[in-house]
Design an enzyme around this catalytic site. Structure first.
Site, PDB file in Angstrom:
ATOM      1  N   HIS A 156     -26.968  12.788   6.457  1.00 47.70           N
ATOM      2  CA  HIS A 156     -26.478  14.161   6.211  1.00 47.70           C
ATOM      3  C   HIS A 156     -25.694  14.710   7.404  1.00 47.70           C
ATOM      4  O   HIS A 156     -25.672  15.917   7.616  1.00 47.70           O
ATOM      5  CB  HIS A 156     -27.640  15.125   5.901  1.00 47.70           C
ATOM      6  CG  HIS A 156     -28.605  14.602   4.899  1.00 47.70           C
ATOM      7  ND1 HIS A 156     -28.435  14.793   3.545  1.00 47.70           N
ATOM      8  CD2 HIS A 156     -29.736  13.872   5.050  1.00 47.70           C
ATOM      9  CE1 HIS A 156     -29.443  14.209   2.895  1.00 47.70           C
ATOM     10  NE2 HIS A 156     -30.238  13.630   3.794  1.00 47.70           N
ATOM     11  N   SER A 277       0.358  16.357  20.521  1.00 49.27           N
ATOM     12  CA  SER A 277       0.839  17.482  19.731  1.00 49.27           C
ATOM     13  C   SER A 277       2.148  17.958  20.331  1.00 49.27           C
ATOM     14  O   SER A 277       2.341  17.914  21.551  1.00 49.27           O
ATOM     15  CB  SER A 277      -0.202  18.599  19.776  1.00 49.27           C
ATOM     16  OG  SER A 277       0.415  19.849  19.571  1.00 49.27           O
ATOM     17  N   LYS A 283      -3.672  17.936  23.546  1.00 49.25           N
ATOM     18  CA  LYS A 283      -4.160  17.193  22.381  1.00 49.25           C
ATOM     19  C   LYS A 283      -3.919  15.685  22.455  1.00 49.25           C
ATOM     20  O   LYS A 283      -2.916  15.219  22.977  1.00 49.25           O
ATOM     21  CB  LYS A 283      -3.479  17.717  21.096  1.00 49.25           C
ATOM     22  CG  LYS A 283      -3.912  19.098  20.688  1.00 49.25           C
ATOM     23  CD  LYS A 283      -5.354  19.188  20.213  1.00 49.25           C
ATOM     24  CE  LYS A 283      -5.600  18.563  18.877  1.00 49.25           C
ATOM     25  NZ  LYS A 283      -5.099  19.314  17.749  1.00 49.25           N
ATOM     26  N   GLU A 290      -6.796   8.550  11.058  1.00 48.36           N
ATOM     27  CA  GLU A 290      -6.548   9.490   9.954  1.00 48.36           C
ATOM     28  C   GLU A 290      -5.644   8.866   8.907  1.00 48.36           C
ATOM     29  O   GLU A 290      -5.807   9.088   7.707  1.00 48.36           O
ATOM     30  CB  GLU A 290      -5.939  10.782  10.496  1.00 48.36           C
ATOM     31  CG  GLU A 290      -6.961  11.609  11.268  1.00 48.36           C
ATOM     32  CD  GLU A 290      -6.347  12.784  12.019  1.00 48.36           C
ATOM     33  OE1 GLU A 290      -7.102  13.688  12.386  1.00 48.36           O
ATOM     34  OE2 GLU A 290      -5.122  12.787  12.261  1.00 48.36           O
ATOM     35  N   GLN A 322       5.699  -4.090 -16.570  1.00 49.17           N
ATOM     36  CA  GLN A 322       6.553  -4.140 -15.384  1.00 49.17           C
ATOM     37  C   GLN A 322       6.070  -3.136 -14.333  1.00 49.17           C
ATOM     38  O   GLN A 322       6.384  -3.263 -13.153  1.00 49.17           O
ATOM     39  CB  GLN A 322       8.000  -3.832 -15.799  1.00 49.17           C
ATOM     40  CG  GLN A 322       8.997  -3.882 -14.678  1.00 49.17           C
ATOM     41  CD  GLN A 322      10.426  -3.947 -15.182  1.00 49.17           C
ATOM     42  OE1 GLN A 322      10.833  -4.971 -15.726  1.00 49.17           O
ATOM     43  NE2 GLN A 322      11.177  -2.877 -15.043  1.00 49.17           N
TER      44      GLN A 322
HETATM   45  N1  ARG Z   1      10.658  -7.609 -15.180  1.00 50.39           N
HETATM   46  C1  ARG Z   1       9.689  -7.973 -16.145  1.00 50.39           C
HETATM   47  C2  ARG Z   1       8.278  -7.565 -15.650  1.00 50.39           C
HETATM   48  O1  ARG Z   1       8.175  -7.296 -14.530  1.00 50.39           O
HETATM   49  C3  ARG Z   1       9.712  -9.447 -16.375  1.00 50.39           C
HETATM   50  C4  ARG Z   1       9.301  -9.853 -17.752  1.00 50.39           C
HETATM   51  C5  ARG Z   1      10.343  -9.398 -18.745  1.00 50.39           C
HETATM   52  N2  ARG Z   1      10.021  -9.829 -20.047  1.00 50.39           N
HETATM   53  C6  ARG Z   1      10.611  -9.294 -21.104  1.00 50.39           C
HETATM   54  N3  ARG Z   1      10.257  -9.764 -22.235  1.00 50.39           N
HETATM   55  N4  ARG Z   1      11.506  -8.369 -21.006  1.00 50.39           N
HETATM   56  O2  ARG Z   1       7.359  -7.511 -16.390  1.00 50.39           O
END
Ligand code: ARG
Length: 459
Positions: A156, A277, A283, A290, A322
């Site tokens: 605590h 600072s 400081k 941090e 993606q």
């Molecule tokens: N740039 C795409 C990704 O990062 C690669 C795969 C793309 N596949 C597709 N069917 N468009 O996922």
């Protein structure tokens, strides 16, 4: 290069093109994409899609591409290719001509991207593992050098019982050791090859996927293509490991920020990892610590983000996926950076032994010892706890530590207390009694250091 022009009448809008491209971040997978492409070309040769001569031409084209971009992979960013897969393919074709167009037989970007990403993650896992070991080593070196430094242990954020600086270090070694073991476990599921899964249902060519997997150092080939192109569990697992370890590092940071505060003054951080600072000349701020504490946030954010992206996503590949990369790349870099900075902080730490001891002495952190003493004299722990509590109250009102109370005062609260009370409540005695496994007794800590050194091969 557009990989899919045939079915389209119009070119895509430039806004969409910009929105759709992943090259700005997946370019870092260039090496992995080339390695997987070479492995794929060999598999194509074995199933007679490429002749041996064609395979050699493709391989050497890919290798010279690799050498060319090795030291300046940022050059890739000047291209307007959609992603790293099309960039590699286009540049191969530019180099070796029409033959380059054979490479994509039986392959999809869906199995390509997850193969590349697994290869990249595997490499990073090894770097993180060595950084985790290095940080443990530094904790152990500090533990060894500060074997006798007594500090108050807290619950605590109240001084609770005395411990040693070494013991505090070893607590972090335990956390990092679990991080290490978690990461090794992830490696088992990460190191599996999805290549040959095609778009979602497998390659329509006779490919020996186990052989292909082994050629890239994977332990095996994945089982189900539909799953393989959809699976990003390894990204989630890796980010979970990163989050847990960053949580440990944030607690380390918080402990040290407090130890370094004017109020505690247990340690002094080096000029190497602090900053001043612009206004207040006196400081010396613990910025490095941090920042580690703060950077925890972006790693948790990436974990949360990939979990949300994948939630309820239908099988199999969807472009949503993606979105797995930017957070992952950033988090792994952050994780590695924080592990290295933590080493730098530790290496240059100065411990104010006297202040540490004084804080432990002033804190009534030996009150438990009085209770235990009375238990040895026959009281139940609850009775003993109560008497010790009353003695603390008395000592507070006399503005004294427990060690400085007169024997006659002790006796007002319990006749069982004799002169031997004083040697029972010294800081050293508090430590030495905690002898059982995991306790703070110096001999235990000593053994723990020996064991850890053996495990980490430190001489
Ligand atoms: N740039 C795409 C990704 O990062 C690669 C795969 C793309 N596949 C597709 N069917 N468009 O996922």
């Amino acid at each position: 290069m557009v990989l899919w022009g045939g079915r389209f009448i119009n070119e895509s809008h430039k806004l969409f093109k910009k929105f759709n491209t992943s090259l700005s971040f997946d370019y870092i997978l260039v090496k992995e994409d080339i390695i997987a492409s070479i492995a794929w070309s060999k598999a194509l040769m074995k199933s007679n899609i490429l002749t041996a001569e064609e395979q050699i031409k493709i391989e050497s084209g890919l290798l010279s591409l690799l050498t060319e971009i090795k030291d300046n992979i940022k050059n890739i960013l000047t291209s307007d290719c959609e992603d790293i897969h099309s960039w590699v393919e286009l540049n191969l074709i530019n180099k070796i001509g029409q033959l380059g167009k054979k490479l994509h037989t039986g392959r999809s970007r869906n199995d390509q991207i997850t193969t590349d990403l697994r290869l990249w993650c595997r490499n990073e896992v090894h770097i993180i593992l060595s950084n985790l070991v290095n940080l443990q080593k530094h904790f152990i070196l500090i533990a060894e050098a500060n074997y006798n430094v007594i500090i108050p242990g807290y619950t605590h954020l109240q001084r609770a019982q005395p411990i040693t600086f070494s013991y505090w270090c070893l607590a972090y070694v335990e956390m990092l050791r679990r991080d290490e073991s978690r990461l090794k476990d992830v490696l088992k599921r990460l190191n599996i090859s999805p290549l040959g899964s095609g778009a979602l249902s497998g390659a329509a060519w006779k490919i020996d996927r186990e052989e292909l997997a082994a050629s890239m150092g994977f332990n095996s080939a994945s089982n189900n293509a539909l799953d393989s192109v959809s699976d990003r569990d390894y990204v989630i697992e890796l980010l979970s490991c990163a989050s847990i370890c960053m949580m440990h590092l944030s607690r380390f940071s918080e402990d040290l920020i407090f130890f370094n505060s004017g109020e505690a003054n247990f340690i002094e951080l080096s000029d190497l990892v602090t900053s001043g600072s612009s206004l207040m000349p006196q400081k010396k701020n613990p910025d490095a610590l941090e920042l580690i504490r703060g950077k925890c946030g972006r790693v948790y954010g990436s974990l949360n983000s990939i979990l949300v992206v994948l939630k309820a996503l239908p099988l199999s590949y969807n472009k949503d996926m993606q979105e797995d990369k930017e957070g992952l790349f950033n988090s792994i870099k952050t994780w590695n950076d924080c592990l290295c900075i933590a080493v730098l902080i530790l290496k240059n730490i100065k411990i104010n032994t006297e202040c540490c001891r004084q804080a432990a002495e002033e804190s009534y952190s030996n009150a438990t010892e009085i209770a235990d003493y009375l238990v040895k004299k026959g009281l139940t722990f609850r009775e003993a706890h109560n008497i010790s509590g009353q003695l603390v109250l008395r000592a507070i009102s006399e503005k004294k530590s427990l060690n400085n109370l007169q024997l006659s005062v002790f006796k007002i609260y319990s006749n069982l207390i004799e002169d031997d009370i004083y040697k029972n409540i010294t800081l050293e005695s508090c430590l030495e009694k905690r002898l059982s496994k995991g306790g703070v007794a110096p001999c235990q800590v000593h053994q723990e250091i020996i064991d850890a050194k053996k495990r980490l091969n430190i001489n």
